[in-house]
Design a protein around this motif. Structure first.
Motif, PDB file in Angstrom:
ATOM      1  N   ASP A  29     -29.155-136.820   0.975  1.00 14.46           N
ATOM      2  CA  ASP A  29     -29.531-135.806  -0.248  1.00 14.46           C
ATOM      3  C   ASP A  29     -30.754-136.112  -0.550  1.00 14.46           C
ATOM      4  N   ILE A  30     -31.751-135.127  -0.625  1.00 16.71           N
ATOM      5  CA  ILE A  30     -33.178-135.608  -1.024  1.00 16.71           C
ATOM      6  C   ILE A  30     -33.598-134.556  -1.790  1.00 16.71           C
ATOM      7  N   VAL A  31     -34.196-134.689  -2.891  1.00 16.83           N
ATOM      8  CA  VAL A  31     -34.925-133.863  -3.687  1.00 16.83           C
ATOM      9  C   VAL A  31     -36.440-133.913  -3.631  1.00 16.83           C
ATOM     10  N   LEU A  32     -37.358-132.868  -3.871  1.00 15.43           N
ATOM     11  CA  LEU A  32     -38.887-132.864  -3.682  1.00 15.43           C
ATOM     12  C   LEU A  32     -39.102-132.730  -5.192  1.00 15.43           C
ATOM     13  N   ASP A  33     -39.644-133.887  -5.715  1.00 17.87           N
ATOM     14  CA  ASP A  33     -40.056-133.988  -7.150  1.00 17.87           C
ATOM     15  C   ASP A  33     -41.738-133.460  -6.953  1.00 17.87           C
ATOM     16  N   GLU A  34     -42.130-132.821  -7.885  1.00 16.93           N
ATOM     17  CA  GLU A  34     -43.649-131.974  -8.153  1.00 16.93           C
ATOM     18  C   GLU A  34     -44.405-133.455  -7.812  1.00 16.93           C
ATOM     19  N   GLN A  35     -44.211-134.247  -8.514  1.00 23.48           N
ATOM     20  CA  GLN A  35     -45.230-135.376  -8.788  1.00 23.48           C
ATOM     21  C   GLN A  35     -44.951-136.580  -7.888  1.00 23.48           C
ATOM     22  N   ALA A  92     -40.357-122.799   3.679  1.00 20.65           N
ATOM     23  CA  ALA A  92     -40.934-123.816   4.787  1.00 20.65           C
ATOM     24  C   ALA A  92     -41.207-125.057   3.701  1.00 20.65           C
ATOM     25  N   VAL A  93     -40.552-125.914   4.031  1.00 20.85           N
ATOM     26  CA  VAL A  93     -40.129-127.236   3.100  1.00 20.85           C
ATOM     27  C   VAL A  93     -41.390-127.946   3.472  1.00 20.85           C
ATOM     28  N   PRO A  94     -42.310-128.232   2.723  1.00 16.13           N
ATOM     29  CA  PRO A  94     -43.527-129.126   2.662  1.00 16.13           C
ATOM     30  C   PRO A  94     -43.297-130.789   3.163  1.00 16.13           C
ATOM     31  N   ASN A  95     -44.332-131.135   3.782  1.00 13.25           N
ATOM     32  CA  ASN A  95     -43.918-132.651   4.061  1.00 13.25           C
ATOM     33  C   ASN A  95     -42.763-132.976   4.782  1.00 13.25           C
ATOM     34  N   ASN A 103     -40.649-128.868  -7.315  1.00 17.11           N
ATOM     35  CA  ASN A 103     -41.532-128.408  -6.585  1.00 17.11           C
ATOM     36  C   ASN A 103     -41.782-126.923  -6.822  1.00 17.11           C
ATOM     37  N   PRO A 104     -42.909-126.597  -7.126  1.00 17.52           N
ATOM     38  CA  PRO A 104     -43.237-125.050  -7.437  1.00 17.52           C
ATOM     39  C   PRO A 104     -42.927-124.171  -6.656  1.00 17.52           C
ATOM     40  N   LEU A 105     -42.851-124.355  -4.995  1.00 15.53           N
ATOM     41  CA  LEU A 105     -42.584-123.789  -3.994  1.00 15.53           C
ATOM     42  C   LEU A 105     -41.045-123.260  -4.101  1.00 15.53           C
ATOM     43  N   PHE A 106     -40.316-124.091  -4.868  1.00 16.15           N
ATOM     44  CA  PHE A 106     -38.902-123.565  -4.880  1.00 16.15           C
ATOM     45  C   PHE A 106     -38.451-122.792  -6.002  1.00 16.15           C
ATOM     46  N   ARG A 107     -39.295-122.563  -7.123  1.00 17.18           N
ATOM     47  CA  ARG A 107     -39.048-122.200  -8.236  1.00 17.18           C
ATOM     48  C   ARG A 107     -38.539-120.636  -8.111  1.00 17.18           C
ATOM     49  N   ASP A 108     -38.808-119.879  -7.102  1.00 15.56           N
ATOM     50  CA  ASP A 108     -38.443-118.618  -7.035  1.00 15.56           C
ATOM     51  C   ASP A 108     -37.090-118.221  -6.278  1.00 15.56           C
ATOM     52  N   VAL A 109     -36.770-119.511  -5.738  1.00 15.87           N
ATOM     53  CA  VAL A 109     -35.455-119.585  -4.639  1.00 15.87           C
ATOM     54  C   VAL A 109     -34.268-120.054  -5.397  1.00 15.87           C
ATOM     55  N   SER A 110     -34.445-120.886  -6.573  1.00 17.54           N
ATOM     56  CA  SER A 110     -33.448-121.149  -7.159  1.00 17.54           C
ATOM     57  C   SER A 110     -33.082-121.076  -8.452  1.00 17.54           C
ATOM     58  N   TYR A 111     -31.869-120.686  -8.851  1.00 11.82           N
ATOM     59  CA  TYR A 111     -31.679-120.382 -10.210  1.00 11.82           C
ATOM     60  C   TYR A 111     -31.606-121.479 -11.205  1.00 11.82           C
ATOM     61  N   GLU A 112     -32.385-121.902 -12.102  1.00  8.60           N
ATOM     62  CA  GLU A 112     -32.183-123.043 -13.050  1.00  8.60           C
ATOM     63  C   GLU A 112     -32.069-124.276 -12.430  1.00  8.60           C
ATOM     64  N   GLY A 113     -31.362-124.702 -11.519  1.00  6.85           N
ATOM     65  CA  GLY A 113     -30.859-125.976 -11.365  1.00  6.85           C
ATOM     66  C   GLY A 113     -31.923-126.508 -10.246  1.00  6.85           C
ATOM     67  N   VAL A 114     -31.958-127.827  -9.759  1.00  5.70           N
ATOM     68  CA  VAL A 114     -32.833-128.295  -8.897  1.00  5.70           C
ATOM     69  C   VAL A 114     -32.253-128.238  -7.353  1.00  5.70           C
ATOM     70  N   PRO A 115     -33.099-127.623  -6.480  1.00 10.05           N
ATOM     71  CA  PRO A 115     -32.714-127.434  -5.162  1.00 10.05           C
ATOM     72  C   PRO A 115     -32.696-129.017  -4.514  1.00 10.05           C
ATOM     73  N   ASP A 116     -31.716-129.041  -3.786  1.00  8.48           N
ATOM     74  CA  ASP A 116     -31.867-130.396  -2.702  1.00  8.48           C
ATOM     75  C   ASP A 116     -31.815-130.059  -1.346  1.00  8.48           C
ATOM     76  N   ILE A 117     -31.916-131.196  -0.527  1.00  7.68           N
ATOM     77  CA  ILE A 117     -32.096-130.973   0.961  1.00  7.68           C
ATOM     78  C   ILE A 117     -31.037-131.946   1.430  1.00  7.68           C
ATOM     79  N   ARG A 118     -29.920-131.530   2.149  1.00  6.36           N
ATOM     80  CA  ARG A 118     -28.940-132.260   2.786  1.00  6.36           C
ATOM     81  C   ARG A 118     -29.457-132.522   4.088  1.00  6.36           C
ATOM     82  N   LEU A 119     -29.451-133.709   4.880  1.00  6.68           N
ATOM     83  CA  LEU A 119     -30.049-133.866   6.301  1.00  6.68           C
ATOM     84  C   LEU A 119     -28.780-135.013   6.734  1.00  6.68           C
TER      85      LEU A 119
END
Length: 326
Positions: free
Chosen positions: A255-261, A229-232, A148-164
């Motif tokens: 563990d959840i990831v936010l895919d752009e599409q 702020a995590v969307p949705n 998701n474009p919202l996370f591109r500036d706060v993560s280095y190369e890899g895919v950020p994920d959310i642990r709940l």
């Protein structure tokens, strides 16, 4: 800027320790016959799909060395992909190929693998090099998550994920994991990734840590971490809360990831989620777990459980980011 976290300060926050977690929560609320559903990523994916939960697209499963020798027919149709061991843990054995060129398969780090290099990685997976207990395994080939474009500036190369953390069907604590150069582009806190605590009521950041030290900015991008702020957000909580019915595990890491599409996707589930999420939130799990245990009649309705959690565990309220790091 970083700040060391005092152990006494953490104790005063109601921190859940490993022994108590294992005996009072995992041992009490997680029946061992349900562990295979979450210890095997392929089983998790298939069960989640059957329940109508969204997961990354499954492209192919490799089970034998013969299939590895024939893998070119699959790979040549893919512009990008991810390879995972079904029974891996801690991010071990995950291979991310961001693009395919005439030179070979380009990893997220920029390194290039040959076809033989990919085959060798697959061989290591099925031989059990990355699996729990060294057991023979299978390799999963999945679609690559588009960040998701919202996370591109706060993560280095890899895919950020959310642990709940979900307890008896109620989301009780959340954390965003951000890759850094130190973590080699992986969202693994033990390797140097950043954990950003998230307010259950809003999905906004409340604290951030790297190597158990509070931080305010990403060390590689310089992006502030107190304005995330995590969307949705409610959709993520609903997705995680629904995993209780799917797995029947009372104490669960989702563990959840936010895919752009495609939006929120379940990456994996964990019957023994780690405890560092408490440090990232600068708050312990014990008071929240006790609050759920004290509910006389716990709801079977997912929306009602999410409503309860968002109200009971909200930290920011109208104060907003003034609460960050307090």
């Amino acid at each position: 800027m970083s700040t060391w976290i005092s152990p006494l300060h953490l104790a005063s926050k109601g921190i859940l320790g490993m022994n108590r977690r294992n005996l009072s929560y995992i041992g009490r609320y997680n029946r061992r016959e349900y562990y295979p559903l979450v210890d095997d990523k392929l089983k998790t994916k298939l069960v989640a799909q059957e329940a109508g939960l969204h997961v990354p697209e499954l492209i192919h499963v490799v089970r034998t060395q013969h299939e590895i020798e024939m893998i070119l027919g699959i790979l040549e149709t893919l512009p990008q992909f991810v390879v995972k061991p079904a029974q891996g843990s801690g991010g071990k054995g995950i291979l991310v190929i961001e693009k395919v060129t005439s030179e070979g398969y380009v990893k997220s780090s920029g390194d290039v693998l040959s076809l033989e290099g990919v085959k060798r990685h697959l061989t290591n997976i099925i031989s059990g090099l990355h699996s729990l207990g060294g057991r023979p395994d299978v390799a999963i080939i999945e679609s690559l998550i588009k960040v998701n474009p919202l996370f591109r500036d706060v993560s280095y190369e890899g895919v950020p994920d959310i642990r709940l953390i979900v307890f008896l069907g109620y989301p009780v604590m959340g954390m965003l994991r951000l890759a850094t150069q130190a973590s080699d582009g992986k969202a693994n806190l033990h390797q140097g990734a950043i954990g950003v605590g998230l307010d259950i009521g809003s999905g906004r950041s409340v604290a951030a840590v790297q190597h158990d030290h509070l931080v305010t900015n990403h060390p590689d991008t310089g992006a502030p971490l107190n304005t995330i702020a995590v969307p949705n957000w409610r959709d993520l909580l609903t997705l995680a809360a629904g995993c209780f019915e799917v797995t029947e595990l009372g104490y669960l890491g989702c563990d959840i990831v936010l895919d752009e599409q495609r939006g929120p996707l379940i990456l994996e589930l964990n019957a023994r989620p780690g405890l560092s999420i408490q440090i990232a939130n600068n708050e312990g799990l014990v008071p929240r777990l006790r609050k759920i245990e004290a509910i006389e009649r716990r709801s079977t309705d997912i929306d009602e459980r999410v409503d309860f959690s968002m109200q009971a565990f909200s930290r920011l309220g109208d104060v907003g980011q003034a609460e960050f790091f307090r």
